[in-house]
Design an enzyme around this catalytic site. Sequence first.
Site, PDB file in Angstrom:
ATOM      1  N   TRP A   1       0.844  -1.186   0.000  1.00 33.11           N
ATOM      2  CA  TRP A   1       0.000   0.000   0.000  1.00 33.11           C
ATOM      3  C   TRP A   1       0.883   1.242   0.000  1.00 33.11           C
ATOM      4  CZ3 TRP A   1      -4.788   0.697  -1.198  1.00 33.11           C
ATOM      5  CH2 TRP A   1      -5.470   1.849  -0.805  1.00 33.11           C
TER       6      TRP A   1
ATOM      7  N   ARG B   1       3.935  14.248  27.752  1.00 36.06           N
ATOM      8  CA  ARG B   1       2.769  14.095  28.639  1.00 36.06           C
ATOM      9  C   ARG B   1       2.260  12.676  28.806  1.00 36.06           C
ATOM     10  NH1 ARG B   1      -1.327  18.963  27.865  1.00 36.06           N
ATOM     11  NH2 ARG B   1       0.228  20.566  27.496  1.00 36.06           N
TER      12      ARG B   1
ATOM     13  N   GLU C   1      -2.837  -5.786   6.997  1.00 36.10           N
ATOM     14  CA  GLU C   1      -3.718  -6.669   6.227  1.00 36.10           C
ATOM     15  C   GLU C   1      -3.769  -8.088   6.784  1.00 36.10           C
ATOM     16  OE1 GLU C   1      -2.681  -6.540   2.137  1.00 36.10           O
ATOM     17  OE2 GLU C   1      -2.652  -4.364   2.102  1.00 36.10           O
TER      18      GLU C   1
ATOM     19  N   GLU D   1     -17.724  -6.083  -6.445  1.00 34.54           N
ATOM     20  CA  GLU D   1     -16.790  -4.956  -6.362  1.00 34.54           C
ATOM     21  C   GLU D   1     -15.363  -5.508  -6.275  1.00 34.54           C
ATOM     22  OE1 GLU D   1     -16.719  -0.651  -4.111  1.00 34.54           O
ATOM     23  OE2 GLU D   1     -17.762  -2.312  -3.170  1.00 34.54           O
TER      24      GLU D   1
ATOM     25  N   ASN E   1       0.668  15.029  15.397  1.00 29.84           N
ATOM     26  CA  ASN E   1      -0.489  14.722  16.225  1.00 29.84           C
ATOM     27  C   ASN E   1      -1.246  13.595  15.534  1.00 29.84           C
ATOM     28  OD1 ASN E   1      -2.708  14.436  17.731  1.00 29.84           O
ATOM     29  ND2 ASN E   1      -3.454  16.524  17.526  1.00 29.84           N
TER      30      ASN E   1
ATOM     31  N   ARG F   1      -3.122  11.375  17.385  1.00 27.47           N
ATOM     32  CA  ARG F   1      -3.920  10.799  18.473  1.00 27.47           C
ATOM     33  C   ARG F   1      -5.305  10.341  18.015  1.00 27.47           C
ATOM     34  NH1 ARG F   1      -2.972  15.627  22.659  1.00 27.47           N
ATOM     35  NH2 ARG F   1      -3.682  16.643  20.762  1.00 27.47           N
TER      36      ARG F   1
ATOM     37  N   HIS G   1       2.876  15.518  19.381  1.00 33.69           N
ATOM     38  CA  HIS G   1       3.622  16.791  19.366  1.00 33.69           C
ATOM     39  C   HIS G   1       5.098  16.735  19.749  1.00 33.69           C
ATOM     40  CE1 HIS G   1      -0.377  18.525  18.961  1.00 33.69           C
ATOM     41  NE2 HIS G   1      -0.734  17.861  20.040  1.00 33.69           N
TER      42      HIS G   1
ATOM     43  N   HIS H   1     -11.142  -3.129   7.153  1.00 35.52           N
ATOM     44  CA  HIS H   1     -10.158  -4.129   7.585  1.00 35.52           C
ATOM     45  C   HIS H   1     -10.774  -5.100   8.605  1.00 35.52           C
ATOM     46  CE1 HIS H   1      -6.476  -1.711   6.008  1.00 35.52           C
ATOM     47  NE2 HIS H   1      -7.425  -1.842   5.123  1.00 35.52           N
TER      48      HIS H   1
HETATM   49  C1  LIG Z   1      -0.409  -2.786   3.919  1.00 43.01           C
HETATM   50  C2  LIG Z   1      -1.146  -1.548   4.358  1.00 43.01           C
HETATM   51  N1  LIG Z   1      -0.515  -0.672   5.151  1.00 43.01           N
HETATM   52  C3  LIG Z   1      -1.124   0.451   5.572  1.00 43.01           C
HETATM   53  C4  LIG Z   1      -2.429   0.737   5.212  1.00 43.01           C
HETATM   54  C5  LIG Z   1      -3.059   2.004   5.691  1.00 43.01           C
HETATM   55  O1  LIG Z   1      -4.053   1.799   6.649  1.00 43.01           O
HETATM   56  P1  LIG Z   1      -5.117   2.946   6.930  1.00 43.01           P
HETATM   57  O2  LIG Z   1      -6.119   2.881   5.840  1.00 43.01           O
HETATM   58  O3  LIG Z   1      -5.686   2.593   8.263  1.00 43.01           O
HETATM   59  O4  LIG Z   1      -4.394   4.232   6.935  1.00 43.01           O
HETATM   60  C6  LIG Z   1      -3.114  -0.125   4.371  1.00 43.01           C
HETATM   61  C7  LIG Z   1      -4.481   0.202   3.955  1.00 43.01           C
HETATM   62  O5  LIG Z   1      -5.229  -0.494   3.394  1.00 43.01           O
HETATM   63  C8  LIG Z   1      -2.456  -1.301   3.927  1.00 43.01           C
HETATM   64  O6  LIG Z   1      -3.072  -2.167   3.106  1.00 43.01           O
END
Ligand SMILES: Cc1ncc(COP(=O)(O)O)c(C=O)c1O
Length: 396
Positions: free
Chosen positions: A91, A223, A166, A336, A255, A257, A219, A192
């Site tokens: 990704w 804290r 994944e 899909e 940030n 969070r 940040h 997911h």
């Molecule tokens: C291998 C991998 N890493 C990171 C992510 C990113 O995750 P997110 O959509 O929660 O930012 C994905 C998203 O599908 C992914 O397939």
Amino acid sequence: MQSIMIKLIKSTFFHEAKTKKELTKFILKADKLSIGSECRKFEKRFALYQGKKHCVFVNSGSSANLALIQVLLNTGRLKKGDHVGFSALTWSTNVMPLIQLGLIPVPVDIELDTLNVSSRTFGALMKKRPVKAIFLTNLLGFCDDIDVIARLCKKNNIILIEDNCESLGTVYKGKKLGNYGVASTFSFYVGHHMSTVEGGAVVTDDDELATMLHLVRAHGWDRNLTEDKQLFLRIKHNVNSTFYSRYTFYDLGYNLRTTEIQGFLGNIQLPYLPRIVRLRQRNFRYLAKTLYSRTDLFYPIRFDHIDTVSNFAVPVVCRSRKIRDQLVEACDGKVEIRPIVGGDMTKQPFFHKYFAHARHPQPKNATLAHEQGLYFGNNPELTKKEMQTIIKIFTS
Ligand SMILES: Cc1ncc(COP(=O)(O)O)c(C=O)c1O
């Protein structure tokens, strides 16, 4: 009669109506919705689920990846300009933090029969490039011989980190994926395995990384550290007034969070996770049995070395581009589909923009999966009738 499309994502939550009802009650009652006790409770429970000492909850899987790379730089384990291997089939936001933070991403090819990096493909790369780390993606609930890769890394002093966004719940050789490297990342995005709508986490047993993760998440301040860790930092940096300590920033951060809404959702959904994994595994095995036996249409995918396959989509790599294109057409309006994850990252415009001139190794198998592959959703709610429809479309 028009048939209903089999969607990639069928629900926002497992037990959706109940979860939404409980969420409404929680919001009406809560005094505070910024990060707090619900998030901390989820972190403890997720760390326990994964069998790790620390979990740092962040607002997405992409943020988890960014935070982890920043942490490796802040702690000096990586330096700008270092070569870092990554699975070529992955990704975008697995690779992007490497580029954003001044590292040199080196694509590692996958094996066509597991869709994952193996000790063979990684070993070949190691001989050519001085990689300091590898950010391995455990693709779609599968893995190759990650135990051997882990041993190779240890022997050669290479940092192994896992993007397990994944493969939450996959078990290989009795051990959950996400537990083979020094730290791993997770995504709780709605499509997911387990949803907090948006959300992610980094887990690790490493105290130094966990401390820095807290700093990077918010940040660059101290804290969210324990009192002894705060004291250590304040003495080291000569911060001796409470007034200034509140706005003292020790290292590079963001940030990232979460909110209490995500924490609450995580606490509701996590107990369902074993059942979600079981249902998806059941669907996957049912579909794979027929689909993957059609070796005239698809390249075979091997998963009998994995104890539990936990994926949220089922990939097929067609024997030719023509077969894939025909499938894309046949699925139109019915099932899909998407390319396999983000496809071959070296084919993406962002990668070209920054590495057009770099002579990186060509990931041939990832390119083939990019050009001849696709996936469709595997949801706990997928019905037998829908699975039969998918099989019919894919095999006729
Ligand atoms: C291998 C991998 N890493 C990171 C992510 C990113 O995750 P997110 O959509 O929660 O930012 C994905 C998203 O599908 C992914 O397939």
